[in-house]
Structures are given as structure tokens and as C-alpha cells.
Design a protein around this motif. Structure first.
Motif, PDB file in Angstrom:
ATOM      1  N   ASN A 191      -5.342  -4.989   3.743  1.00 36.94           N
ATOM      2  CA  ASN A 191      -5.513  -4.765   2.311  1.00 36.94           C
ATOM      3  C   ASN A 191      -6.631  -5.631   1.739  1.00 36.94           C
ATOM      4  OD1 ASN A 191      -3.451  -2.907   2.305  1.00 36.94           O
ATOM      5  ND2 ASN A 191      -1.902  -4.334   1.585  1.00 36.94           N
TER       6      ASN A 191
ATOM      7  N   ARG B 200      -1.487   2.355  10.379  1.00 38.44           N
ATOM      8  CA  ARG B 200      -2.559   1.720  11.131  1.00 38.44           C
ATOM      9  C   ARG B 200      -2.009   1.278  12.480  1.00 38.44           C
ATOM     10  NH1 ARG B 200      -6.428  -2.721  10.656  1.00 38.44           N
ATOM     11  NH2 ARG B 200      -7.950  -2.201  12.273  1.00 38.44           N
TER      12      ARG B 200
ATOM     13  N   ARG C 108      -5.052   4.011   7.560  1.00 42.92           N
ATOM     14  CA  ARG C 108      -5.551   2.986   6.641  1.00 42.92           C
ATOM     15  C   ARG C 108      -6.807   2.316   7.220  1.00 42.92           C
ATOM     16  NH1 ARG C 108       0.025   1.763   6.760  1.00 42.92           N
ATOM     17  NH2 ARG C 108      -0.372  -0.182   7.861  1.00 42.92           N
TER      18      ARG C 108
ATOM     19  N   ASN D 299       1.965   6.909   7.062  1.00 40.38           N
ATOM     20  CA  ASN D 299       1.042   5.973   6.418  1.00 40.38           C
ATOM     21  C   ASN D 299       0.827   4.872   7.446  1.00 40.38           C
ATOM     22  OD1 ASN D 299      -0.252   4.026   4.910  1.00 40.38           O
ATOM     23  ND2 ASN D 299       1.423   3.695   3.476  1.00 40.38           N
TER      24      ASN D 299
ATOM     25  N   ASN E  83       0.810  -1.218   0.000  1.00 41.21           N
ATOM     26  CA  ASN E  83       0.000   0.000   0.000  1.00 41.21           C
ATOM     27  C   ASN E  83       0.851   1.280   0.000  1.00 41.21           C
ATOM     28  OD1 ASN E  83       0.489   0.525   2.894  1.00 41.21           O
ATOM     29  ND2 ASN E  83      -0.863  -1.220   3.241  1.00 41.21           N
TER      30      ASN E  83
END
Length: 530
Positions: free
Chosen positions: A383, A180, A264, A178, A43
């Protein structure tokens, strides 16, 4: 006298000027990217592809032993750091083998403790490697000089391994995450209030509606996370901070000081919870409309007729399950009228049916977007879950480790998934579960509802992510969106000092009154005795 002056060149120039003015301006940014390997790189690369299209220049710092981050790419230039570690390519397969053995043990408490031990030591080892890589960078004076002279506009990193956070702070650059996960758990926990009464701790397996017993257990799970950070992971980063920064700091403070958090997740998927203004939710940003399948794969899918296709994939790190479980799954697949596409890199299951196609790799998102796909058997990685939501495909989950059970639980709570336990997985249980997903329409209807909610937003998640990365570059940070609470000591953050003062004042007043009364009583008694 004849005028030979021609107006045509002027018209051409005017048109060219108008076109140049009409074109959107694109100031090329210079971005230093510190990624995490594996599915996290998948990602991160999506963001980088979009930034590349916007004309931005990127440099990637990678370890010499990375599996997915190529040294040469048209998207970026790379700086490769030699890795001095005993981690090898078979590190994760060996770890997963141990996890399977632990999860399939007999006694639950012993199994749980062994699993936590395996997980904690594995996480500690990985973070130690991340810190060693950053230390090698900072000890290389020529490389540090090169990084400073490059005049980067910001650092883009995934703080699941927080070496990039330390590097950004050392170089005094704006920081975009970026994110989580962070070393201390789920990202929100370091960013916003996290009441354990309705926010489940990672690994607890609870929803946001907990009974009293579950709330007790939830606090115990939170304790495991705190123990992991304080004693297993935090010391690695603290050693870096103590060595390279003059002022006292810790890794959680450095993470909290990030300008923008590209999260995310979104609240179609996530349980509602407190958040902050510098969090940009981009759940599903990597998802795109399906492209045409390769000819042989399309032919196989079309051959399924009205019954459709089942997909099965367990992510980037899991090549296959133990052979006995694979045989059980293969047996069930062979009894179904559907065709099956199964990403499987291990030994060929002995009970594999003619309706099942084994592949080393599959265009997962494109397949999930195909009209003939009826169900997705998955491990529950972020994802894959987001792609299933995007395309509206119900999920049969087989979680193995990390956040996978928690991801699948969020789908289960919304009626879009069913979860199986690897410890008890056998053909009867698997057959019953896959048939329920296929023939109970509520799973597909609920997932399609989530898909509609996900798509119904003013901006595409990827567009929002790119806007905020460029926003940080334009404004040299986003400090006005960042809470300064991370600079407060714990007793000030929780107002312990204020509460203590408010309690002390009336207590002092009460003690004074009692003292005065006792004094007068003593005087009165003394006068009477005389």
C-alpha cells in the motif's frame, strides 16, 4: 364547451420517464466478503466502499479477534466467528522482536536459517487459524444453511489466507480474488508460467536480470517456497479439502479455479512476466488525490518552509523499532533542516529533535500528496509503495519481513528508492542515505516518471476492479477467461507424457531394427557354420 384538461401533468410524467431511462441501471448484487486483517483489510475496504456506492449489499465474515475489521459498519453486515486460538494481540509484536534479534545476529548463515524457521512456523500457525475458522463455519449447520439461503452472487476474498477460497468452493459460488499473495507464494506462480531464469523468487532479493550464481540461489529460494507449501502450510488446507469435499482437490487447484484475479500490482511497478486473461491489474487502486490536512498538521507542514517535510511510517503491524535504532534515527532527523512526521507508538526516543512530530496515526496518502513532502521513510508494504508511486515521492526503505524487500527492490531497480538493512542500521548509514534521497534529484525525477506512467492509463484501477466484480455477477462467473490447465496432472501440464511417447517411438523403432539385424546376422552365421 371549455376544455379543462391540463397538459402539465403529462409533461412532468414524460420528463420523469426520460430521466429514469437516462440514469444508469444498477442491479444490486449480494456479495460475501472473506477478508484478511491488517493492511490487507485496508485495501479490501476501499473496494467495499466503492461497491457500497454502487448499491451492492455485502456480508463480511470476520473472526472474533480481528483488530481492524469492525463488527458493525454502514458498509456491510457481519458474521462473527468465535476464534478458538491462542493467537493474541501481542503475537505479531513478539514475532517482530524475534525477527529483529535474528536479523541483527552475527553469522549470516545462522541468522538466515533462524529467520526462515521463525517465518515458516509463524506462517504455519496463521494458516492453521484460518483453516480452523473455516472448519467452525462448515460444522455449524445453521450458519451453512443461512449462507446458502442468502443466494450470494459471488465471494470476494483475499487468498493470502485461503479460507475464503475453500468456503466459496463449498458454497459453489463464483470467486473473485483481491490478491497479491497466496499460500504458495506470489499469485502469478499458480496462474501462469514462472521461468526462474528471469522471475525472482519471493525473498531472493533479485531483479529480473540475474547472473548464473543468482539463478542458482533463485532456485534454492523457490525450493524454500515449495517446502513451505508442501509441509508447513498445505497440510492444513488439505485436511479441510479431504474432510469437506468428496472429489479430490487441493488448495492450489481451488485458487487456480477463481474467475477473476484482481492483482494489487501493475507493470509500472512489477517486473514483466507471463500472465493470463482473467488477471486485472489494479495497482494503486486505493490511491486518491490528496485531501486537505487537519489544521494542526497543515500548520506543522507549512512551518517547514523551503526545506519541506520527511514522512516515516513502518505500517500497521510495526509500532516501533528497537529503542537503540529509534535513537539513531531520531538523532539524524534532529540534524536535518526538514520537519519530520513520524508514526511511532513506542517509547519516546531520547534523542528526538524539536523538528520531529511523533504521531499515533497519519493521513499517509494525503501527506504524500502534499507539495512540501520530500521523502518517505517506509518499510515497503504494498500500500505504501503504491501511494508513493501515485504521488511521486522517493522512498528510503527499511524492509523488515514478508514481501517488503522485494517491493522496495522494484523501486530501487527503477532508481526511485534506496534500501537500508535493519541489521547494520546506525546514524552514519542512515544520515548518508536520507541526505542522498533529499539532495540527489534523480530519485525524485525517477519516481515522478513512474507516477506519470501509472496515471497514464485508459481507466482508473479502482473502476476496472469494480467493473470486473460486477462482470462476474452479471455473467455468473468468467469461466471463458480462465485457463483449464489447473485440471491437468503435472506430467500432462509439462508434456512429460508426450515427450516420453515421442522418445519411445524412435527408440522402439531403433530397437526393432537392431533386433532384426541381429536375427539375420545370427542366421547367416548359423548357415556358414553348417
Amino acid at each position: 364547451m371549455k376544455n379543462h384538461f391540463s397538459w402539465k401533468p403529462l409533461v412532468v410524467v414524460e420528463v420523469a420517464v426520460i430521466l429514469l431511462i437516462a440514469l444508469p441501471s444498477c442491479n444490486s448484487g449480494n456479495i460475501l466478503v472473506v477478508p484478511v486483517d491488517g493492511s490487507h483489510w485496508v485495501n479490501m475496504k476501499v473496494l467495499m466502499e466503492e461497491l457500497h456506492l454502487k448499491g451492492h449489499i455485502m456480508t463480511v465474515i470476520r473472526g472474533s479477534n480481528t483488530m481492524y475489521i469492525a463488527e458493525k459498519s454502514p458498509l456491510y453486515t457481519s458474521i462473527t466467528i468465535p476464534i478458538r486460538t491462542h493467537l493474541t494481540e501481542d503475537f505479531f509484536p513478539k514475532f517482530l522482536k524475534n525477527v529483529f534479534e535474528v536479523q541483527r545476529g552475527d553469522k549470516y548463515l545462522i541468522k538466515f536459517l533462524k529467520f526462515q524457521k521463525e517465518l515458516l512456523f509463524m506462517m504455519s500457525e496463521i494458516h492453521c487459524y484460518s483453516c480452523q475458522m473455516v472448519s467452525d463455519i462448515l460444522e455449524n449447520t445453521e450458519l451453512v444453511k443461512k449462507l446458502k439461503e442468502a443466494q450470494y452472487d459471488l465471494v470476494l476474498t483475499d487468498p493470502a489466507l485461503a479460507g475464503g477460497v475453500v468456503l466459496a468452493h463449498y458454497l459453489k459460488l463464483p470467486l473473485v480474488l483481491n490478491v497479491r499473495w497466496i499460500p504458495s507464494g506470489e499469485g502469478h506462480s499458480a496462474l501462469a508460467p514462472t521461468p526462474l531464469s528471469y522471475i525472482p523468487s519471493p525473498g531472493s532479493g533479485f531483479s529480473d536480470r540475474m547472473s548464473f550464481t543468482e539463478r542458482v540461489i533463485n532456485i534454492l529460494y523457490c525450493g524454500i517456497t515449495v517446502f513451505q507449501q508442501r509441509f508447513m502450510i498445505g497440510p492444513h488446507y488439505q485436511a479441510l479439502c479431504d474432510r469437506y469435499f468428496e472429489s479430490s482437490c487441493d488448495i492450489e487447484t481451488l485458487i487456480q479455479s477463481a474467475d477473476i484475479w484482481l492483482m494489487r500490482a501493475d507493470f509500472v511497478f512489477e517486473f514483466p512476466r507471463p500472465t493470463m486473461p482473467n488477471v486485472v491489474y489494479m495497482g494503486g487502486f486505493q490511491c486518491k488525490p490528496p485531501k486537505a490536512l487537519p489544521e494542526d498538521l497543515e500548520e506543522f507542514v507549512q512551518s517547514s518552509g523551503e526545506h519541506g517535510v520527511i514522512l516515516m511510517s513502518l505500517g500497521t503491524f510495526v509500532d516501533s523499532l528497537p529503542s537503540d535504532i529509534c535513537d539513531e534515527i531520531a538523532f539524524v532527523f534532529a540534524t536535518l533542516p526538514q520537519k519530520v512526521i513520524w508514526r511511532h507508538l513506542g517509547n519516546r526516543p531520547s534523542m528526538l529533535g524539536n523538528n520531529t512530530l511523533l504521531v499515533n496515526w497519519m493521513p499517509q496518502s494525503d501527506l504524500l500528496g502534499h507539495s512540501k513532502v520530500k521523502a518517505f521513510v517506509a518499510h515497503g508494504g504494498t500500500n505504501g509503495v503504491q501511494e508513493a508511486i501515485y504521488h511521486g515521492v522517493p522512498v528510503l526503505g527499511i524492509p523488515l519481513l514478508f514481501d517488503q524487500y522485494d517491493n522496495l527492490l522494484r523501486l530501487k531497480e527503477k532508481g526511485a528508492a534506496k534500501i537500508l538493512d535493519i541489521a547494520t542500521l546506525e546514524r552514519g548509514i542512515f544520515s548518508s542515505a536520507i541526505l542522498e534521497i533529499l539532495h540527489n534529484p534523480s530519485y525524485r525525477l525517477n519516481m515522478q516518471r513512474l507516477s506519470r506512467l501509472h496515471h497514464d492509463q485508459p481507466n482508473k484501477p479502482l473502476d476496472s476492479a469494480i467493473f470486473w466484480i460486477e462482470y462476474v455477477m452479471r455473467h455468473k462467473g468468467a469461466a471463458h477467461l480462465r485457463s483449464e490447465s489447473y485440471k491437468l496432472p503435472w506430467y500432462a501440464y509439462h508434456s512429460v507424457d508426450v515427450i516420453a511417447t515421442l522418445l519411445a517411438v524412435p527408440l522402439l523403432l531403433l530397437l526393432t531394427i537392431i533386433g532384426v539385424i541381429r536375427y539375420f546376422c545370427h542366421r547367416v552365421c548359423k548357415i556358414k557354420s553348417e
